[in-house]
Design a protein around this motif. Structure first.
Motif, PDB file in Angstrom:
ATOM      1  N   SER A 203      35.970  35.404  46.794  1.00  0.00           N
ATOM      2  CA  SER A 203      34.735  35.609  47.794  1.00  0.00           C
ATOM      3  C   SER A 203      35.558  35.367  49.447  1.00  0.00           C
ATOM      4  CB  SER A 203      33.622  35.799  46.725  1.00  0.00           C
ATOM      5  OG  SER A 203      33.127  35.045  47.020  1.00  0.00           O
ATOM      6  N   GLU A 204      35.214  34.209  49.644  1.00  0.00           N
ATOM      7  CA  GLU A 204      35.204  33.508  50.607  1.00  0.00           C
ATOM      8  C   GLU A 204      36.496  33.872  51.889  1.00  0.00           C
ATOM      9  OE1 GLU A 204      32.041  32.747  51.984  1.00  0.00           O
ATOM     10  OE2 GLU A 204      31.762  32.943  50.103  1.00  0.00           O
ATOM     11  N   PRO A 205      36.588  33.814  52.955  1.00  0.00           N
ATOM     12  CA  PRO A 205      37.960  33.875  54.224  1.00  0.00           C
ATOM     13  C   PRO A 205      38.683  33.070  53.834  1.00  0.00           C
ATOM     14  CG  PRO A 205      35.391  33.756  55.319  1.00  0.00           C
ATOM     15  CD  PRO A 205      35.864  34.486  53.578  1.00  0.00           C
ATOM     16  N   GLY A 206      39.908  33.088  53.426  1.00  0.00           N
ATOM     17  CA  GLY A 206      40.729  32.319  52.917  1.00  0.00           C
ATOM     18  C   GLY A 206      42.305  32.327  53.721  1.00  0.00           C
ATOM     19  N   ARG A 207      42.756  32.026  53.665  1.00  0.00           N
ATOM     20  CA  ARG A 207      45.069  31.464  54.437  1.00  0.00           C
ATOM     21  C   ARG A 207      45.591  32.845  54.245  1.00  0.00           C
ATOM     22  NH1 ARG A 207      47.199  26.400  51.816  1.00  0.00           N
ATOM     23  NH2 ARG A 207      46.437  27.319  50.201  1.00  0.00           N
ATOM     24  N   PRO A 208      45.830  33.268  55.090  1.00  0.00           N
ATOM     25  CA  PRO A 208      46.890  34.725  55.432  1.00  0.00           C
ATOM     26  C   PRO A 208      48.115  34.241  53.187  1.00  0.00           C
ATOM     27  CG  PRO A 208      47.039  33.770  57.397  1.00  0.00           C
ATOM     28  CD  PRO A 208      46.260  32.512  55.930  1.00  0.00           C
ATOM     29  N   LEU A 209      48.722  32.902  53.293  1.00  0.00           N
ATOM     30  CA  LEU A 209      49.113  32.876  51.928  1.00  0.00           C
ATOM     31  C   LEU A 209      48.372  31.682  51.115  1.00  0.00           C
ATOM     32  CD1 LEU A 209      53.004  33.417  52.851  1.00  0.00           C
ATOM     33  CD2 LEU A 209      51.593  34.560  51.416  1.00  0.00           C
ATOM     34  N   ALA A 210      48.381  32.221  49.898  1.00  0.00           N
ATOM     35  CA  ALA A 210      47.580  30.600  49.536  1.00  0.00           C
ATOM     36  C   ALA A 210      49.113  30.013  48.068  1.00  0.00           C
ATOM     37  CB  ALA A 210      46.512  31.143  49.041  1.00  0.00           C
ATOM     38  N   LYS A 211      48.544  29.334  47.351  1.00  0.00           N
ATOM     39  CA  LYS A 211      49.921  28.987  46.421  1.00  0.00           C
ATOM     40  C   LYS A 211      49.799  30.549  45.151  1.00  0.00           C
ATOM     41  CE  LYS A 211      50.600  25.768  42.267  1.00  0.00           C
ATOM     42  NZ  LYS A 211      49.411  24.634  41.337  1.00  0.00           N
ATOM     43  N   GLU A 212      51.135  30.234  44.695  1.00  0.00           N
ATOM     44  CA  GLU A 212      51.247  31.776  44.156  1.00  0.00           C
ATOM     45  C   GLU A 212      50.960  31.446  42.694  1.00  0.00           C
ATOM     46  OE1 GLU A 212      55.747  32.842  44.117  1.00  0.00           O
ATOM     47  OE2 GLU A 212      56.020  31.618  45.457  1.00  0.00           O
ATOM     48  N   ARG A 213      50.420  32.682  42.208  1.00  0.00           N
ATOM     49  CA  ARG A 213      49.815  32.191  40.902  1.00  0.00           C
ATOM     50  C   ARG A 213      49.947  33.455  39.956  1.00  0.00           C
ATOM     51  NH1 ARG A 213      44.064  29.395  38.274  1.00  0.00           N
ATOM     52  NH2 ARG A 213      44.685  30.564  36.166  1.00  0.00           N
ATOM     53  N   TRP A 214      49.419  34.444  40.535  1.00  0.00           N
ATOM     54  CA  TRP A 214      49.220  35.730  39.466  1.00  0.00           C
ATOM     55  C   TRP A 214      50.470  36.618  39.194  1.00  0.00           C
ATOM     56  CZ3 TRP A 214      45.188  33.913  37.689  1.00  0.00           C
ATOM     57  CH2 TRP A 214      43.475  33.625  38.422  1.00  0.00           C
ATOM     58  N   ALA A 215      50.831  37.350  38.448  1.00  0.00           N
ATOM     59  CA  ALA A 215      52.107  38.389  39.125  1.00  0.00           C
ATOM     60  C   ALA A 215      51.488  39.464  38.685  1.00  0.00           C
ATOM     61  CB  ALA A 215      52.998  38.067  37.017  1.00  0.00           C
ATOM     62  N   GLY A 216      50.265  39.563  38.672  1.00  0.00           N
ATOM     63  CA  GLY A 216      49.630  41.131  38.793  1.00  0.00           C
ATOM     64  C   GLY A 216      48.354  40.872  38.886  1.00  0.00           C
ATOM     65  N   ALA A 217      47.626  42.068  39.691  1.00  0.00           N
ATOM     66  CA  ALA A 217      45.915  41.564  39.375  1.00  0.00           C
ATOM     67  C   ALA A 217      45.576  42.919  39.206  1.00  0.00           C
ATOM     68  CB  ALA A 217      45.398  41.195  40.908  1.00  0.00           C
ATOM     69  N   ILE A 218      44.373  42.789  38.495  1.00  0.00           N
ATOM     70  CA  ILE A 218      43.161  44.511  38.844  1.00  0.00           C
ATOM     71  C   ILE A 218      42.196  44.668  39.647  1.00  0.00           C
ATOM     72  CG2 ILE A 218      41.598  46.597  37.851  1.00  0.00           C
ATOM     73  CD1 ILE A 218      44.360  46.464  35.802  1.00  0.00           C
ATOM     74  N   ASP A 219      41.837  44.779  40.616  1.00  0.00           N
ATOM     75  CA  ASP A 219      40.990  44.329  41.561  1.00  0.00           C
ATOM     76  C   ASP A 219      39.611  45.679  42.099  1.00  0.00           C
ATOM     77  OD1 ASP A 219      39.560  43.113  43.418  1.00  0.00           O
ATOM     78  OD2 ASP A 219      39.993  44.113  45.135  1.00  0.00           O
ATOM     79  N   SER A 220      39.103  45.277  41.796  1.00  0.00           N
ATOM     80  CA  SER A 220      37.659  46.662  41.632  1.00  0.00           C
ATOM     81  C   SER A 220      36.766  46.123  42.528  1.00  0.00           C
ATOM     82  CB  SER A 220      37.017  46.754  40.489  1.00  0.00           C
ATOM     83  OG  SER A 220      36.538  45.674  39.779  1.00  0.00           O
ATOM     84  N   VAL A 221      37.126  44.526  43.712  1.00  0.00           N
ATOM     85  CA  VAL A 221      36.050  44.458  44.273  1.00  0.00           C
ATOM     86  C   VAL A 221      36.390  44.381  46.166  1.00  0.00           C
ATOM     87  CG1 VAL A 221      34.770  42.309  44.911  1.00  0.00           C
ATOM     88  CG2 VAL A 221      35.926  42.065  42.628  1.00  0.00           C
ATOM     89  N   GLY A 222      37.886  44.532  46.289  1.00  0.00           N
ATOM     90  CA  GLY A 222      37.857  44.530  47.840  1.00  0.00           C
ATOM     91  C   GLY A 222      37.064  43.579  48.628  1.00  0.00           C
ATOM     92  N   SER A 223      37.472  43.587  50.519  1.00  0.00           N
ATOM     93  CA  SER A 223      36.649  42.963  50.936  1.00  0.00           C
ATOM     94  C   SER A 223      37.529  41.633  51.214  1.00  0.00           C
ATOM     95  CB  SER A 223      35.236  42.975  50.893  1.00  0.00           C
ATOM     96  OG  SER A 223      35.475  41.757  52.276  1.00  0.00           O
ATOM     97  N   HIS A 224      37.374  40.211  51.216  1.00  0.00           N
ATOM     98  CA  HIS A 224      37.822  39.262  50.225  1.00  0.00           C
ATOM     99  C   HIS A 224      38.644  39.203  49.800  1.00  0.00           C
ATOM    100  CE1 HIS A 224      36.538  37.793  55.340  1.00  0.00           C
ATOM    101  NE2 HIS A 224      35.443  38.169  55.001  1.00  0.00           N
ATOM    102  N   THR A 225      37.461  39.380  48.905  1.00  0.00           N
ATOM    103  CA  THR A 225      38.258  39.012  46.839  1.00  0.00           C
ATOM    104  C   THR A 225      39.411  39.333  47.075  1.00  0.00           C
ATOM    105  OG1 THR A 225      35.933  38.587  46.187  1.00  0.00           O
ATOM    106  CG2 THR A 225      37.943  39.227  44.736  1.00  0.00           C
ATOM    107  N   LEU A 226      39.908  41.029  47.415  1.00  0.00           N
ATOM    108  CA  LEU A 226      41.375  41.217  47.268  1.00  0.00           C
ATOM    109  C   LEU A 226      41.789  40.494  48.401  1.00  0.00           C
ATOM    110  CD1 LEU A 226      43.489  43.601  47.090  1.00  0.00           C
ATOM    111  CD2 LEU A 226      42.336  45.591  48.397  1.00  0.00           C
TER     112      LEU A 226
END
Length: 327
Positions: A203-226
Motif C-alpha cells: 500500500s505504500e509508494p514502491g519501485r517501478p519494477l519489483a521482484k517478479e512473483r505473481w502470475a495473475g492478480a485480482i485487485d479491488s484496491v487501486g492506487s499504490h496497491t495496484l
C-alpha cells in the motif's frame, strides 16, 4: 404501498429513511419485480451515508443488486412468475434500485435467475461474486492457468476478494490473499487462500519494477496497491482491476507493461453486455462452492440496512450482506 429505503436531498440536507412508498411513484420500465432479496454493496453504503457522489437524481432507492419474481411485464422476454436477477446498469444510482420490496425496471437489464441458486443465494453472490467471476475469466482469457504460478487477491476480506479466493481455489490456483485484518486469516484460509500477506507490503509508494512473483492478480484496491501489484507481476502476467478502495489514482510507470508484457485488464460489471452476464452466472453455478456462501455472507432485514451501511463504511463488515426485503 411497499417499504423501501428512500434517499432525498433538499435545502435542509441529505435524508435517508425507511418508508412506505406508493407504487405510483415507481420510475418507468417494462417489468415490475416483487423483490425478495437485495444486497448491501460498498457503492450502496456510499449512497446511504453520503460519503460519495453515487446518487445522480433524487429521490432515489439505492441497491445495485436485486432478485425476485416478475409481477407485471410488457417485455416479451419475461412473464409474471419468472424468477429474475439484476446487477448494475446504474440501478440505485440513476434509476430506483433493489433496497425496496418492489422495483420497476427495463427488461434488458434482467437475466433469468439460474436454477442452481435461490434468490437469497444469488444475492449472497451479487455484484461482488459476479465481478469476481468476470475477473477470473479475464485471467483465463489471457492464459493465466494454475500451473503458471501464484495469483494474488487484494482487498481479500471484501466481497469481491472473498469470492475471488473461493473461485480461484476451487479451480486449482494457489491463492495469496492481501488483507489489513490479520484476525481474519482463518476466514481467508477457509475460503481457500494458501497464504496471507499484510496489505502494508503493497500500500505504500514502491519501485517501478519489483521482484517478479505473481502470475495473475485480482485487485479491488487501486492506487499504490495496484501500482505495486503491477510492478511485481511475472512476465506475461495479468492483473484484473475492479475497485478503488484505496483510491482512484494509479501512481505507476509503464515499465511492467513494456518490459514484462504485463496486461492490466479493467473489469466493468455495471454495463457488461447481457450475454457476458449470463456466461458469468453460468460459470458461478459450476465453479463456486456453494458451501462457502455461509462463510462469506450474513443476512439482515431491510430495517437494518441503513445502520449496516454505516458499519460497512467504517470497515466493520466482512464479506457479503444479503438484505431480506420482507423484514
Amino acid at each position: 404501498m411497499f417499504n423501501g429505503i428512500l434517499i432525498d436531498k433538499d435545502d435542509t440536507g441529505y435524508h435517508v429513511r425507511l418508508t412506505a412508498i406508493d407504487e405510483a411513484q415507481l420510475p418507468e420500465g417494462d417489468v415490475t419485480v416483487r423483490v425478495s432479496h437485495s444486497t448491501l454493496n460498498y457503492k450502496d453504503a456510499l449512497a446511504i451515508t453520503n460519503k460519495g457522489p453515487i446518487v445522480r437524481s433524487f429521490p432515489m432507492v439505492p441497491g445495485v443488486d436485486l432478485a425476485g419474481t416478475v409481477a407485471q411485464s410488457s417485455n416479451p422476454d419475461f412473464k409474471p412468475g419468472d424468477q429474475v436477477l439484476l446487477n448494475g446498469w446504474g440501478v440505485g444510482e440513476g434509476h430506483w434500485g433493489g433496497l425496496a420490496q418492489v422495483a420497476r425496471l427495463h427488461g434488458k437489464w434482467l437475466i433469468p435467475l439460474p436454477e442452481a441458486f435461490t434468490a437469497s443465494q444469488a444475492m449472497a453472490i451479487g455484484t461482488a461474486g459476479y465481478t469476481a467471476m468476470l475477473a477470473v475469466m479475464a485471467l483465463e482469457k489471457n492464459g493465466v492457468t494454475p500451473d503458471k504460478g501464484e495469483v494474488l487477491v487484494t482487498g481479500a476480506n471484501g466481497g469481491v476478494g472473498s469470492f475471488s479466493i473461493a473461485i480461484l481455489a476451487k479451480l486449482g490456483y494457489r491463492v495469496v490473499a492481501s488483507t489489513g485484518r490479520a484476525a481474519e486469516s482463518d476466514y481467508l484460509m477457509q475460503l481457500g487462500a494458501a497464504q496471507i500477506i499484510d496489505r502494508a507490503t503493497l500500500s505504500e509508494p514502491g519501485r517501478p519494477l519489483a521482484k517478479e512473483r505473481w502470475a495473475g492478480a485480482i485487485d479491488s484496491v487501486g492506487s499504490h496497491t495496484l501500482a505495486n501489484v503491477c510492478a511485481s507481476m511475472r512476465y506475461w502476467g495479468t492483473v484484473a482491476a475492479c475497485g478503488l478502495a484505496q483510491g482512484m489514482d494509479f501512481p505507476a510507470s509503464v515499465a511492467p507493461f513494456i518490459l514484462r508484457g504485463v496486461t492490466l485488464a479493467g473489469i466493468d460489471s455495471v454495463m457488461r453486455p447481457r450475454q457476458d452476464r449470463i456466461d458469468a452466472w453460468a460459470r458461478l453455478a459450476s465453479d463456486l462452492d456453494q458451501q462457502k456462501l455461509a462463510l462469506i455472507t450474513h443476512e439482515i432485514g431491510l430495517s437494518e440496512a441503513i445502520d449496516t451501511a454505516h458499519r460497512l463504511m467504517e470497515g466493520q463488515v466482512r464479506g457479503r450482506v444479503v438484505v431480506d426485503t420482507q423484514r
